[in-house]
Motif scaffolding. Sequence first.
Motif, short mmCIF file in Angstrom:
data_model
loop_
_atom_site.label_atom_id
_atom_site.label_comp_id
_atom_site.label_asym_id
_atom_site.label_seq_id
_atom_site.Cartn_x
_atom_site.Cartn_y
_atom_site.Cartn_z
N ASP A 8 0.81 -1.21 0.00
CA ASP A 8 0.00 0.00 0.00
C ASP A 8 0.85 1.27 0.00
OD1 ASP A 8 -2.40 -1.38 -0.01
OD2 ASP A 8 -2.47 -1.52 2.17
N ALA A 9 1.94 1.27 0.76
CA ALA A 9 2.76 2.47 0.89
C ALA A 9 4.10 2.07 1.52
CB ALA A 9 2.06 3.51 1.77
N TYR A 10 4.95 3.05 1.73
CA TYR A 10 6.20 2.79 2.41
C TYR A 10 6.58 3.98 3.27
CZ TYR A 10 8.68 5.70 -1.00
OH TYR A 10 9.11 6.74 -1.77
N TYR A 61 13.86 1.35 -5.64
CA TYR A 61 13.91 0.19 -4.76
C TYR A 61 13.51 0.61 -3.35
CZ TYR A 61 15.68 -3.44 -1.74
OH TYR A 61 15.78 -4.40 -0.77
N ILE A 62 12.58 -0.10 -2.77
CA ILE A 62 12.13 0.18 -1.41
C ILE A 62 12.52 -1.02 -0.55
CG2 ILE A 62 10.17 0.68 0.09
CD1 ILE A 62 10.72 2.83 -2.08
N PRO A 63 13.32 -0.80 0.49
CA PRO A 63 13.71 -1.92 1.36
C PRO A 63 12.48 -2.56 2.03
CG PRO A 63 15.02 0.03 1.83
CD PRO A 63 13.92 0.45 0.89
N GLN A 64 12.55 -3.85 2.22
CA GLN A 64 11.45 -4.61 2.81
C GLN A 64 11.03 -4.03 4.17
OE1 GLN A 64 10.08 -7.24 1.17
NE2 GLN A 64 8.62 -7.80 2.74
N ASN A 65 11.97 -3.54 4.95
CA ASN A 65 11.64 -3.05 6.29
C ASN A 65 10.90 -1.71 6.27
OD1 ASN A 65 13.84 -1.49 5.53
ND2 ASN A 65 14.68 -1.42 7.59
N THR A 94 5.47 -7.78 5.65
CA THR A 94 5.17 -6.35 5.71
C THR A 94 5.25 -5.94 7.17
OG1 THR A 94 3.71 -6.55 3.80
CG2 THR A 94 3.41 -4.60 5.19
N PRO A 95 6.30 -5.20 7.55
CA PRO A 95 6.53 -4.94 8.97
C PRO A 95 5.61 -3.91 9.62
CG PRO A 95 8.24 -3.91 7.67
CD PRO A 95 7.37 -4.68 6.72
N HIS A 96 5.08 -2.98 8.83
CA HIS A 96 4.30 -1.88 9.40
C HIS A 96 2.84 -1.96 8.98
CE1 HIS A 96 8.11 -0.08 10.49
NE2 HIS A 96 8.51 -0.28 9.24
#
Length: 184
Positions: A8-10, A61-65, A94-96
């Motif tokens: 959904d977002a980062y 690139y968006i880090p997984q965390n 998805t951590p958050h």
Amino acid sequence: MVVRFDVDAYLPESGKVSTIPSDPVDAQLEKLLHGLSITPAPQATPEASIPSVCEVRGGAYIPQNCIMELMARNQKNASFQWSETYPQLFFSQTPHFYLAVQTGGNFTALKRKNLQDQDVRNVGSGHQGDFRKLLIALEGIQKAMIESGQEGRCTLVHEGGELKVFNRLAQDSCLPQEVLTRFK
């Protein structure tokens, strides 16, 4: 197997939830969603008669965390069941997770959770038996696929409470050949 999930977002590169200022809830959501854009998917040409996979390069690139899941609930129906959402967050790593509660179109509360929060991990503990069963099923599917060979085709059927794997006689695939060659 081909597996995918959506994001959904980062969060910003730091990946820390604490970087979000303690403004009113609407302002927090606006800042979280600022800069997001929606672009239409490339249109398929009419002459394309077989399904194809199109790779569109763009973004960064968006880090997984840093990835997050967003969910909104109406105040009248604000109940939320972690046990239903946890498996999705766990398997996609998805951590958050952000749950926004709204009344009359205005967001009135924002609840933040992280996969590492103790209460979330407690929910995950309750799923361990189901995860073990899934692992056994995936290992069985993997074994059946290896036994069927590189060109083999299998079908999974859930019948009478049991998951069965059948070898298919037809060699056609739901994936185009150019995608299949990536896995050989």
